[in-house]
Design a protein around this motif. Structure first.
Motif, PDB file in Angstrom:
ATOM      1  N   THR A  93       0.653  -1.126  -0.019  1.00 40.13           N
ATOM      2  CA  THR A  93      -0.049   0.090  -0.012  1.00 40.13           C
ATOM      3  C   THR A  93       0.848   1.199   0.056  1.00 40.13           C
ATOM      4  O   THR A  93       0.590   2.035  -0.776  1.00 40.13           O
ATOM      5  CB  THR A  93      -0.898  -0.143   1.110  1.00 40.13           C
ATOM      6  N   SER A  94       1.820   1.460   0.916  1.00 40.85           N
ATOM      7  CA  SER A  94       2.887   2.693   0.894  1.00 40.85           C
ATOM      8  C   SER A  94       3.583   2.715  -0.493  1.00 40.85           C
ATOM      9  O   SER A  94       3.557   3.839  -0.755  1.00 40.85           O
ATOM     10  CB  SER A  94       3.617   2.240   1.939  1.00 40.85           C
ATOM     11  N   ILE A 132       2.420  -3.953  10.266  1.00 41.33           N
ATOM     12  CA  ILE A 132       1.766  -3.491   9.041  1.00 41.33           C
ATOM     13  C   ILE A 132       0.544  -3.335   9.047  1.00 41.33           C
ATOM     14  O   ILE A 132       0.033  -2.360   8.682  1.00 41.33           O
ATOM     15  CB  ILE A 132       2.172  -4.458   7.847  1.00 41.33           C
ATOM     16  N   CYS A 133      -0.210  -4.340   9.733  1.00 45.16           N
ATOM     17  CA  CYS A 133      -1.676  -4.113   9.806  1.00 45.16           C
ATOM     18  C   CYS A 133      -2.208  -2.970  10.667  1.00 45.16           C
ATOM     19  O   CYS A 133      -3.166  -2.241  10.513  1.00 45.16           O
ATOM     20  CB  CYS A 133      -2.367  -5.291  10.141  1.00 45.16           C
ATOM     21  N   TYR A 189      -0.565   0.797   8.835  1.00 45.27           N
ATOM     22  CA  TYR A 189      -1.508   0.844   7.608  1.00 45.27           C
ATOM     23  C   TYR A 189      -3.073   1.043   7.685  1.00 45.27           C
ATOM     24  O   TYR A 189      -3.773   1.763   7.066  1.00 45.27           O
ATOM     25  CB  TYR A 189      -1.167  -0.196   6.593  1.00 45.27           C
ATOM     26  N   TYR A 235      -3.950   4.494   6.512  1.00 39.43           N
ATOM     27  CA  TYR A 235      -4.472   4.460   5.117  1.00 39.43           C
ATOM     28  C   TYR A 235      -5.859   3.725   5.133  1.00 39.43           C
ATOM     29  O   TYR A 235      -6.382   3.469   3.996  1.00 39.43           O
ATOM     30  CB  TYR A 235      -3.573   3.511   4.152  1.00 39.43           C
TER      31      TYR A 235
END
Length: 523
Positions: free
Chosen positions: A392-393, A444-445, A448, A452
């Motif tokens: 995503t990043s 990460i979860c 993000y 996001y």
């Protein structure tokens, strides 16, 4: 028959075609299918099939390499490749990632002239990267030898020639990014097949004749074979034009460099993490490094065939919807579902068959890695969830976020690996890989999700948990030492995992229906 298949592959690669017609046609196909499970399965199958072919060739190559070079040679090869990765990471300016994103945007917009100009910019900067990488490796050869080989300067001359291998890496990466950016997925798959066979052709005869002294020579020949093959395919779409001394072209690449530098730093951090793991965590012994590399390769390289389509197909798709939170979440969760569905049965099968796989791929010298590979299996399972989210990043161009996440993960990984290896040896290294992957998943979860607005769907969670429980049961019983217990638990778990995969694919895609119709007609 073999000649006919070879001719079809060569014809497919060599054919020239009108760029505008191809772009228009493929844009229509992407827009019609990008939101379907069938699209994800199609290209996962295409690249997974290519990876499967690569694995078949690697089975023979690794077996012969293990017999010819033994554990020391496998470890030495891993160290030379890591040196090449470190130098390449320091000099590639992150063009491989940033150019795919930019080319994908131009491809979607249909600005063909601007697209051609950007291709020239990518090639020019790739050429400069190759020159800088080669010179840097050449000038630092003595220092690298002292660091990697504990002040042993007997490998300095080999590191001097390794600069030729390092120079080929940016060329290959630049041409591959061009093909990815304009969605030439079938051609990427075709060139990967040719690269696989060229690697085999150059590696085994050299190992047989020169032994350990032929490792660097094989890397050089394989590296340039891959670069030339990628150039051959990409120049059928865009004529090769570079302007290495044009201020206008070099200035046009500033945006790519600005975006790419954090990616480059992240790649450096990853390569240096491997170097630290080799030198300090594993004590710098080439035979131990050979075991670790073999165990890591069993789980990450071979089981990772499911991931090969992520960068080639998924990343451009995610980049095109990164401004729409709803579509972005749908795309990510869809990719997670497919990765977990395909990965779980494969991992269960790998765990049960690991002793046979080690004997087949390597030799009896490498049997100590069986426990490591089995305990590292959750590294791949957790990665099936983490990888789609982590892109995503990259898709949004937030390179600093990507860099921060990678650096934090690398620090934690080195600490866990050091503790695991020094307590339980190679088995502890496998446990460390799984623990580090779990940390990465949670990090990460969480990050993000806050940055996001990523949300893991409840339907995806209901798929992940049962598959994870089945995999855990197989791992625990396989490591108990009882063959009867391993298969009495493992085979039902494998059947149940396949049933879950089959049922969801039946509901979400036309893949199962097509299979039924195909085999029904044959009967």
């Amino acid at each position: 028959m073999k000649n006919a298949v070879a001719w079809q592959v060569m014809s497919h690669i060599c054919c020239t075609f009108d760029l505008r017609n191809v772009m228009d046609k493929e844009r229509r196909e992407v827009r019609e299918t990008e939101d379907s499970y069938d699209h994800v399965l199609k290209y996962t199958g295409v690249f997974g099939g290519v990876q499967g072919l690569k694995i078949m060739v690697d089975v023979v190559r690794n077996k012969l390499a293990a017999l010819l070079l033994h554990r020391v040679g496998v470890g030495l090869n891993a160290m030379f490749m890591n040196i090449g990765e470190v130098v390449n990471s320091c000099t590639n300016f992150g063009i491989g990632f940033s150019s795919v994103q930019r080319l994908s945007e131009l491809y979607e917009q249909g600005t063909e002239e601007e697209l051609r100009r950007m291709v020239g910019v990518v090639r020019t900067w790739s050429l400069w990267s190759a020159w800088v990488a080669g010179v840097l490796c050449l000038s630092l050869s003595r220092m690298l030898g002292r660091y990697y080989f504990s002040a042993d300067e007997s490998h300095t001359l080999e590191l001097v020639f390794l600069s030729l291998y390092v120079a080929s890496l940016p060329i290959e990466a630049g041409e591959c990014s061009i093909l990815k950016g304009v969605r030439q997925l079938r051609r990427i798959a075709s060139v990967e097949v040719l690269c696989t066979f060229s690697t085999f052709v150059f590696t085994i005869p050299i190992f047989f004749v020169l032994g350990l002294r032929g490792i660097v020579l094989s890397l050089i020949l394989c590296g340039w074979a891959k670069a030339i093959l990628h150039l051959w395919v990409s120049t059928r779409i865009f004529r090769y034009r570079v302007h290495p001394f044009s201020r206008k072209v070099l200035t046009a690449g500033r945006s790519l460099i600005t975006r790419g530098i954090p990616y480059m730093l992240a790649a450096i951090a990853g390569s240096m993490t491997t170097a630290v793991a080799f030198s300090y965590c594993l004590g710098g012994a080439t035979d131990e490094i050979g075991l670790y590399k073999a165990g890591y390769g069993l789980m990450v390289t071979y089981a990772g065939m499911v991931f090969v389509a992520v960068e080639a197909d998924y990343f451009p798709r995610l980049s095109s919807v990164n401004h729409d939170v709803v579509r972005m979440n749908h795309t990510i969760n869809q990719q997670i579902d497919v990765c977990v569905l395909l990965m779980a049965p494969l991992l269960i099968c790998f765990v049960m068959a690991m002793p046979w796989i080690v004997r087949l791929l390597y030799s009896h010298e490498f049997l100590p890695v069986v426990g490591m590979a089995q305990s590292a299996v959750f590294y791949m399972f957790f990665s099936a969830v983490t990888k789609p989210v982590a892109y995503t990043s990259l898709a949004k161009g937030d390179s600093l976020v990507f860099l921060a996440a990678e650096c934090l993960y690398n620090v934690v990984f080195v600490c866990i690996l050091y503790i695991g290896y020094h307590r339980w040896g190679v088995l502890g290294a496998g446990v460390a890989l799984s623990c580090a992957a779990l940390f990465d998943l949670v990090m990460i979860c969480s990050f993000y999700g806050a940055l996001y607005h990523f949300r893991l769907r409840l339907s995806s969670l209901r798929l992940i948990v049962p598959q994870g429980v089945l995999l855990l049961a197989v791992v625990l019983t396989s490591m108990c030492g009882s063959t009867l217990l391993k298969y009495s638990v493992g085979l039902p778990c494998f059947a149940l995992s396949m049933l879950i995969t089959w049922r969801l694919l039946s509901r979400q895609s036309q893949f199962v229906l097509r299979l039924r119709n195909k085999f029904g007609r044959k009967r």
